[in-house]
Design a protein around this motif. Structure first.
Motif, PDB file in Angstrom:
ATOM      1  N   ALA A  75      24.926 -14.007  16.382  1.00  0.00           N
ATOM      2  CA  ALA A  75      26.155 -12.497  16.188  1.00  0.00           C
ATOM      3  C   ALA A  75      27.447 -12.614  15.950  1.00  0.00           C
ATOM      4  CB  ALA A  75      26.200 -11.498  17.212  1.00  0.00           C
ATOM      5  N   LYS A  76      28.687 -13.406  15.547  1.00  0.00           N
ATOM      6  CA  LYS A  76      30.035 -13.880  14.378  1.00  0.00           C
ATOM      7  C   LYS A  76      30.088 -12.604  13.729  1.00  0.00           C
ATOM      8  CE  LYS A  76      33.304 -16.050  13.256  1.00  0.00           C
ATOM      9  NZ  LYS A  76      35.245 -14.948  14.166  1.00  0.00           N
ATOM     10  N   GLY A  77      28.822 -12.709  13.196  1.00  0.00           N
ATOM     11  CA  GLY A  77      28.939 -12.154  11.989  1.00  0.00           C
ATOM     12  C   GLY A  77      28.708 -10.531  12.187  1.00  0.00           C
ATOM     13  N   THR A  78      28.202  -9.873  11.389  1.00  0.00           N
ATOM     14  CA  THR A  78      27.684  -8.675  11.264  1.00  0.00           C
ATOM     15  C   THR A  78      27.435  -7.973  13.039  1.00  0.00           C
ATOM     16  OG1 THR A  78      27.872  -8.068   9.221  1.00  0.00           O
ATOM     17  CG2 THR A  78      27.101  -5.856  10.690  1.00  0.00           C
ATOM     18  N   SER A  79      26.421  -8.682  13.569  1.00  0.00           N
ATOM     19  CA  SER A  79      26.286  -8.705  14.287  1.00  0.00           C
ATOM     20  C   SER A  79      26.731  -7.515  15.817  1.00  0.00           C
ATOM     21  CB  SER A  79      24.634  -9.153  14.943  1.00  0.00           C
ATOM     22  OG  SER A  79      23.484  -9.064  13.741  1.00  0.00           O
ATOM     23  N   SER A  80      28.513  -9.028  15.636  1.00  0.00           N
ATOM     24  CA  SER A  80      28.846  -8.412  17.181  1.00  0.00           C
ATOM     25  C   SER A  80      29.215  -7.231  16.666  1.00  0.00           C
ATOM     26  CB  SER A  80      29.355  -9.560  17.320  1.00  0.00           C
ATOM     27  OG  SER A  80      30.587  -9.870  16.588  1.00  0.00           O
TER      28      SER A  80
END
Ligand code: FAD
Length: 523
Positions: free
Chosen positions: A53-58
């Protein structure tokens, strides 16, 4: 279950292993696919180049929603699908999805009628999975619920229900669910190439970011679930392929909760320039966003643009009496939507599709992108179904519609800061018995204690100070300065658990400092 990275690496390094599926990307989409595939009994490996979740998902608005805006655009199919998935997610992860009141303030009689009718349709479309009926509320009730609302010209409000969640915590829950179902998941492992046999993709080349070691892994099916990065993997497969994704940036500002109150969210369906703005109570703060800024390039740590910060501040100022200013911003974060890129000149002028895109390349590589957090499960189901057809895997039915996610717990005490751990909460608290110092708050402005850092390392695969402060706890998103202040204590605790030395602590503080700067409005 304690998770040992060395064990995961050993499995990946074994050249005799043939995986049924290798999933590239550990955001909502890839984690959903890993849960789906593993729960159908497929031998599954998920590789994430950074942290889960380092990308968009956080970096989402943290809504589990059908999308009132898509309803206004007449995109009924998308709304029905998302409302169904909203209900499924509440059922499968009640410890992470909260039924929230959203209020649309009406400053004209016309909008009172328009939104009352529109939201009644929204309720109807949810069918048996409704979160509660919407209703028209009086000006007095609205003011009682949100005392800071701008009262001048206010006529009434419409109250409706939608879901609210913690995106990075749901990602952790999905990762742990996949592992419990037998999948192997690892963070800080980057896919650098695809391997082929007779033009068919049959594996990936990977690099362990922590050690620099390279490995090759074989699979019957490779899934490209890399969000805004999908074109890079498609390029590894076929260098001449057209871009599938165009990033669009959205930012959020975080403020003290006193601007909104703890119970109700505010939904502004149309700001001056026609966009939607939400103000949401989130972990004792107010989260306001978002923007929609098309970009030509993407990166893992996007930065809010000055005009986006101004837009959100002006938007909030239009609807609140005590106006939040730049000085009040506790954190700012930016995320990139992997929207489908226009495929021809005509499409450039239309709204780019928000529904997901799933495709199998001639090489057998499967790519899944777009969509929403809310619909991750449906996207995963379709992806694994396609992998079965494309790779000739045994036909096994999807199990996730009624699969409880890790930490499942009913009757959640939302005021307990440990609620995000669900059924693990007592065990997290109990860790302090090993060392009473871990019971202490890491910073007076945030509810986090040392035991959560230890828990993140032992049981949730946190590898860096940033993993702990941004995604296992949400300190960086809730109060960037407090997170920076906490970092040395977190680095010390993590070093103890991971067996690292003082140099590691120093390096961690430098790299966390660089990232954390992006979350301050005045950097
Ligand atoms: C501002 C904003 C607000 C949003 N709000 C909502 C909302 O409220 N509700 C909702 O339902 N949806 C929302 N969304 C949409 C939702 O957040 C996204 O659809 C979802 O998070 C996308 O997940 P993903 O896994 O496809 O992408 P990502 O989360 O970006 O994951 C892709 C992963 O792939 C990894 N990766 C890339 N290349 C490689 C490689 N070579 N090797 C290994 N790993 C690699 C990346 O590091 C990354 O972690 C929002 C989106 C934005 C931008």
């Amino acid at each position: 279950m304690e998770i040992k990275r060395e064990m995961m690496v050993k499995q990946i390094a074994d050249p005799s292993t043939l995986w049924d599926l290798i999933v590239v990307g550990g955001g909502a989409t890839g984690l959903g696919v890993a849960v789906d595939a593993a729960s159908r009994g497929f031998k599954t490996l998920l590789l994430e180049q950074s942290d889960f979740a380092k990308g968009t998902s956080s970096r989402s608005t943290k809504l589990v929603h059908g999308g009132v805006r898509y309803l206004a655009q007449g995109n009924i199919g998308l709304v029905i699908e998302a409302l169904r998935e909203r209900g499924i997610l509440l059922h499968n992860a009640p410890h992470l999805v909260r039924n929230e009141n959203f209020i649309i303030p009406n400053y004209s009689w016309w909008s009172s009628i328009f939104y009352s009718v529109g939201l009644s349709i929204y309720d109807l479309l949810a069918g048996g999975r409704s979160f509660g009926r919407s209703r028209l509320i009086s000006k007095a009730e609205l003011i009682r619920r949100i005392p800071n609302i701008r009262q001048e010209g206010l006529k009434s409000g419409v109250l409706y229900h939608d879901g609210q969640f913690d995106d990075a915590r749901l990602a952790v829950s999905l990762a742990l669910t996949a592992i419990e179902k037998g999948a192997t998941l690892i963070n800080y492992f980057r896919v650098t190439g695809l391997t082929k046999h007779l033009d068919q993709v049959n594996g990936v080349r990977v690099t362990d970011i922590e050690t620099g070691l390279h490995y090759t892994c074989r699979a019957k099916s490779v899934i490209n679930a890399t969000g805004v990065f999908v074109d890079e993997l498609l390029g590894m497969d076929a260098p001449e392929s057209r871009p599938l994704v165009q990033p669009s940036q959205g930012i959020h500002l975080v403020f003290d909760q006193s601007f909104l109150g703890p119970h109700d969210a505010l939904m502004i369906p149309k700001t001056k320039d026609g966009r939607v703005l939400f103000a949401i109570p989130w972990h004792d703060r107010m989260l306001v966003g978002t923007t929609d800024t098309p970009l030509d390039a993407h990166q893992l740590e996007p930065r809010a643009l000055e005009e986006e910060i101004r837009f959100v501040l002006e938007g909030a100022a239009g609807y609140l009496t005590r106006i939040p200013t730049r000085k009040d911003v506790l954190s700012v974060f930016a995320g990139l939507r992997p929207l489908a890129a226009p495929q021809n000149e005509k499409e450039k002028t239309k709204e780019i599709s928000r529904s997901h895109k799933l495709m199998a390349s001639g090489s057998g590589l499967i790519t899944i992108t777009g969509g929403k957090w809310t619909t991750y499960r449906q996207m995963a189901e379709e992806t694994v179904d396609l992998a079965i057809r494309t790779a000739g895997l045994p036909r096994r039915l999807c199990q996730t519609k009624t699969l409880s996610l890790h930490g499942y717990k009913n009757a959640v005490e939302w005021t307990d800061p440990f609620f995000v751990y669900g059924s693990d909460a007592a065990a997290v608290k109990n860790l302090s018995k090993e060392n009473p110092v871990w019971k202490e708050l890491l910073n007076p402005k945030l509810p986090y204690i040392g035991a959560e850092v230890i828990w993140a390392v032992r049981f949730e695969m946190a590898r860096t100070v940033e993993d702990t402060l941004a995604r296992r706890t949400r300190a960086l998103f809730l109060d960037a300065r407090a997170a920076i202040e906490m970092a040395p204590a977190v680095a010390r605790l993590m070093a103890g658990e991971l067996g690292k030395d003082a140099d590691w602590e120093k390096e961690q503080l430098v790299s966390f400092g660089k990232v954390a700067k992006n979350y301050l409005v005045d950097r």
